[in-house]
Design a protein around this motif. Structure first.
Motif, PDB file in Angstrom:
ATOM      1  N   SER A   1       0.862  -1.182   0.000  1.00 43.18           N
ATOM      2  CA  SER A   1       0.000   0.000   0.000  1.00 43.18           C
ATOM      3  C   SER A   1       0.897   1.230   0.000  1.00 43.18           C
ATOM      4  O   SER A   1       2.115   1.136  -0.117  1.00 43.18           O
ATOM      5  CB  SER A   1      -0.915  -0.011   1.233  1.00 43.18           C
ATOM      6  OG  SER A   1      -0.146   0.118   2.419  1.00 43.18           O
ATOM      7  N   THR A   2       0.294   2.403   0.137  1.00 47.49           N
ATOM      8  CA  THR A   2       1.087   3.631   0.126  1.00 47.49           C
ATOM      9  C   THR A   2       2.064   3.665   1.293  1.00 47.49           C
ATOM     10  O   THR A   2       3.132   4.271   1.210  1.00 47.49           O
ATOM     11  CB  THR A   2       0.170   4.859   0.189  1.00 47.49           C
ATOM     12  OG1 THR A   2      -0.734   4.713   1.292  1.00 47.49           O
ATOM     13  CG2 THR A   2      -0.610   5.004  -1.098  1.00 47.49           C
ATOM     14  N   SER A   3       1.703   3.015   2.392  1.00 51.75           N
ATOM     15  CA  SER A   3       2.574   2.950   3.564  1.00 51.75           C
ATOM     16  C   SER A   3       2.484   1.550   4.150  1.00 51.75           C
ATOM     17  O   SER A   3       1.513   1.200   4.808  1.00 51.75           O
ATOM     18  CB  SER A   3       2.146   3.989   4.612  1.00 51.75           C
ATOM     19  OG  SER A   3       2.949   3.892   5.770  1.00 51.75           O
ATOM     20  N   GLY A   4       3.468   0.715   3.870  1.00 48.94           N
ATOM     21  CA  GLY A   4       3.419  -0.660   4.349  1.00 48.94           C
ATOM     22  C   GLY A   4       2.644  -1.558   3.424  1.00 48.94           C
ATOM     23  O   GLY A   4       2.841  -1.537   2.209  1.00 48.94           O
ATOM     24  N   VAL A   5       1.708  -2.335   4.010  1.00 55.63           N
ATOM     25  CA  VAL A   5       0.942  -3.295   3.215  1.00 55.63           C
ATOM     26  C   VAL A   5      -0.514  -3.339   3.650  1.00 55.63           C
ATOM     27  O   VAL A   5      -0.875  -2.880   4.732  1.00 55.63           O
ATOM     28  CB  VAL A   5       1.531  -4.721   3.332  1.00 55.63           C
ATOM     29  CG1 VAL A   5       2.889  -4.816   2.686  1.00 55.63           C
ATOM     30  CG2 VAL A   5       1.562  -5.177   4.792  1.00 55.63           C
ATOM     31  N   MET A   6      -1.333  -3.919   2.786  1.00 54.53           N
ATOM     32  CA  MET A   6      -2.715  -4.251   3.095  1.00 54.53           C
ATOM     33  C   MET A   6      -2.832  -5.770   3.088  1.00 54.53           C
ATOM     34  O   MET A   6      -2.243  -6.436   2.225  1.00 54.53           O
ATOM     35  CB  MET A   6      -3.666  -3.642   2.061  1.00 54.53           C
ATOM     36  CG  MET A   6      -5.122  -4.063   2.208  1.00 54.53           C
ATOM     37  SD  MET A   6      -6.165  -3.363   0.887  1.00 54.53           S
ATOM     38  CE  MET A   6      -6.203  -1.647   1.408  1.00 54.53           C
ATOM     39  N   VAL A   7      -3.598  -6.323   4.044  1.00 54.14           N
ATOM     40  CA  VAL A   7      -3.789  -7.768   4.109  1.00 54.14           C
ATOM     41  C   VAL A   7      -5.278  -8.078   4.167  1.00 54.14           C
ATOM     42  O   VAL A   7      -6.093  -7.242   4.566  1.00 54.14           O
ATOM     43  CB  VAL A   7      -3.098  -8.386   5.341  1.00 54.14           C
ATOM     44  CG1 VAL A   7      -1.607  -8.106   5.321  1.00 54.14           C
ATOM     45  CG2 VAL A   7      -3.726  -7.886   6.645  1.00 54.14           C
ATOM     46  N   VAL A   8      -5.630  -9.311   3.761  1.00 59.92           N
ATOM     47  CA  VAL A   8      -6.994  -9.807   3.916  1.00 59.92           C
ATOM     48  C   VAL A   8      -6.944 -11.228   4.435  1.00 59.92           C
ATOM     49  O   VAL A   8      -5.920 -11.910   4.353  1.00 59.92           O
ATOM     50  CB  VAL A   8      -7.792  -9.765   2.594  1.00 59.92           C
ATOM     51  CG1 VAL A   8      -7.977  -8.346   2.109  1.00 59.92           C
ATOM     52  CG2 VAL A   8      -7.119 -10.630   1.535  1.00 59.92           C
ATOM     53  N   GLY A   9      -8.073 -11.672   4.970  1.00 59.75           N
ATOM     54  CA  GLY A   9      -8.157 -13.032   5.480  1.00 59.75           C
ATOM     55  C   GLY A   9      -9.538 -13.301   6.032  1.00 59.75           C
ATOM     56  O   GLY A   9     -10.510 -12.622   5.694  1.00 59.75           O
ATOM     57  N   THR A  10      -9.610 -14.296   6.908  1.00 65.82           N
ATOM     58  CA  THR A  10     -10.876 -14.710   7.493  1.00 65.82           C
ATOM     59  C   THR A  10     -10.773 -14.646   9.016  1.00 65.82           C
ATOM     60  O   THR A  10      -9.808 -15.138   9.594  1.00 65.82           O
ATOM     61  CB  THR A  10     -11.242 -16.140   7.063  1.00 65.82           C
ATOM     62  OG1 THR A  10     -11.255 -16.210   5.641  1.00 65.82           O
ATOM     63  CG2 THR A  10     -12.613 -16.540   7.592  1.00 65.82           C
ATOM     64  N   ARG A  11     -11.763 -14.044   9.651  1.00 59.68           N
ATOM     65  CA  ARG A  11     -11.846 -13.974  11.111  1.00 59.68           C
ATOM     66  C   ARG A  11     -12.875 -14.996  11.578  1.00 59.68           C
ATOM     67  O   ARG A  11     -14.046 -14.935  11.185  1.00 59.68           O
ATOM     68  CB  ARG A  11     -12.234 -12.573  11.558  1.00 59.68           C
ATOM     69  CG  ARG A  11     -12.455 -12.417  13.056  1.00 59.68           C
ATOM     70  CD  ARG A  11     -12.500 -10.946  13.426  1.00 59.68           C
ATOM     71  NE  ARG A  11     -11.186 -10.322  13.247  1.00 59.68           N
ATOM     72  CZ  ARG A  11     -10.974  -8.998  13.316  1.00 59.68           C
ATOM     73  NH1 ARG A  11     -11.986  -8.181  13.542  1.00 59.68           N
ATOM     74  NH2 ARG A  11      -9.751  -8.510  13.154  1.00 59.68           N
TER      75      ARG A  11
END
Length: 375
Positions: free
Chosen positions: A55-65
């Protein structure tokens, strides 16, 4: 960028837990200062991460909760010093599992997965507009087990998502395309009596690869499809001998495409790394340190590769990161609090820093998210 669905994660975990092996020596070639460490504040109980992208600063993550017996999509992100997560609001189906996140721009991201109950799963597609995630209309070609596990985009008006379509006799490959206004199912090729796709990589409007598996007879075999601008077709992959072989990650580099996975036979597992030469897929030989690895994803940055997965050490699964730098292979140690776990997805940010996500456990059945970064 690539990533995995929870079904993929569980399948690999079952194979890994059945292994019986010891740790191999670390490759001596290449730099030894490459190390990944757990990101501060990123360990969240019952969050299973399966996708990551810069992402613009670091990262974006996705998953399942996971809450009780059901799951819901979640997203998060940050830097090595700041991290936060949140649930993604979607329609109220019983269970949802996110596979991968991808996109062409910071405010044009996609995440895919499955929604529904076992036996009646449907594709799930979410879009990010720079502020929030929103559920999109996802074509569902049937009423059985349909779902998506990989997504990639070449522009805001050209994205691909891949997965599987359930039929009464097995699975068929599923490919869906975004044209800037809607997702539609695109005809895709099959090879065996049951086929599925796990990941997709795009180099341009007329160049994309998708990988997965094909059941031929009683064995799983690697599967690769190529998009030439007008249709998807099967491209032969090398025969890997006895055992069940699958491909779980694909990436496109200046030197050609790369695909990773593993082959299992009984309680033994070994890694699969293949490279597209421009004319054929060729098996890449690895140092003995990776002889018992199972790889789940691959990322490219310039001429370097980062491959993630797991290996069994002392009866426990441990995260594994392999780096190919200047033509040499090295293992990048992973420091994290719980000691056990695995990595399911990897990306490299513009500065060359590796980010990988997965799951870790405390040895007592308590699973938590795992985010590591370094090199």
């Amino acid at each position: 960028m690539t990533g995995r669905s929870l079904a993929s994660l569980i399948g690999l975990a079952l194979i890994t837990l059945g292994m019986s092996c010891s740790a191999s020596s670390v490759p001596s070639q290449g730099s030894t200062d490459c190390r990944l460490s757990e990101v501060k504040g990123s360990t969240i109980s019952k969050d299973i991460l399966s996708g990551v992208i810069p992402s613009t600063s670091g990262v974006m993550v996705v998953g399942t909760r996971y809450i009780g017996s059901g799951g819901s999509p979640m997203s998060g992100g940050g830097t090595t010093s700041s991290w936060r997560t949140h649930a993604i609001a979607t329609s109220k189906e019983t269970s949802k599992e996110l596979g991968q996140v991808g996109g062409a721009a910071v405010n044009a991201r996609w995440a895919v997965g499955t929604v529904g109950q076992t036996g009646a799963m449907a594709p799930l597609i979410l879009s990010w507009n720079g502020r929030a995630w929103a559920q999109q209309a996802a074509p569902d070609p049937g009423t059985l087990e349909d779902g998506l596990s990989g997504v990639a985009a070449v522009s805001r008006t050209n994205a691909w998502a891949v997965g599987r379509h359930g039929t009464p006799t097995g699975f068929r490959t599923l490919v869906e395309r975004w044209n800037g206004s809607a997702w539609t199912v695109t005809p895709s090729a099959n090879l065996g009596n049951s086929d599925a796709l796990n990941d997709v990589a795009v180099a341009g409007p007329g160049a994309a690869w998708a990988v997965g598996w094909s059941v031929r007879g009683q064995r799983y075999a690697t599967l690769a499809l190529r998009w030439n601008g007008s249709r998807w077709s099967v491209v032969p992959t090398p025969r890997l001998g006895a055992g069940d072989a699958v491909l779980y990650g694909v990436a496109i580099a200046p030197s050609g495409a790369w695909a990773v996975g593993w082959i299992s036979r009984g309680d033994q597992v070994r890694p699969v790394v293949e490279r597209w030469t421009g004319h054929a897929w060729k098996v890449v030989r690895l140092p003995s340190a990776f002889a018992t690895a199972a790889f789940s994803d691959i990322a490219v940055h310039g001429g370097e590769l980062a491959i993630v997965g797991r290996r069994l050490v002392g009866g426990h699964s441990q995260p594994l990161v392999a780096v190919r730098r200047a033509g040499h292979w090295l293992e990048a140690p992973v420091d994290h609090s719980m000691g056990h776990g695995s990595l399911s997805a990897v990306t490299v940010d513009p500065g060359g820093r590796i980010w990988a996500v997965g799951v870790q456990d405390d040895g007592n059945g308590q699973a938590s998210s795992l985010v590591v970064s370094g090199c």
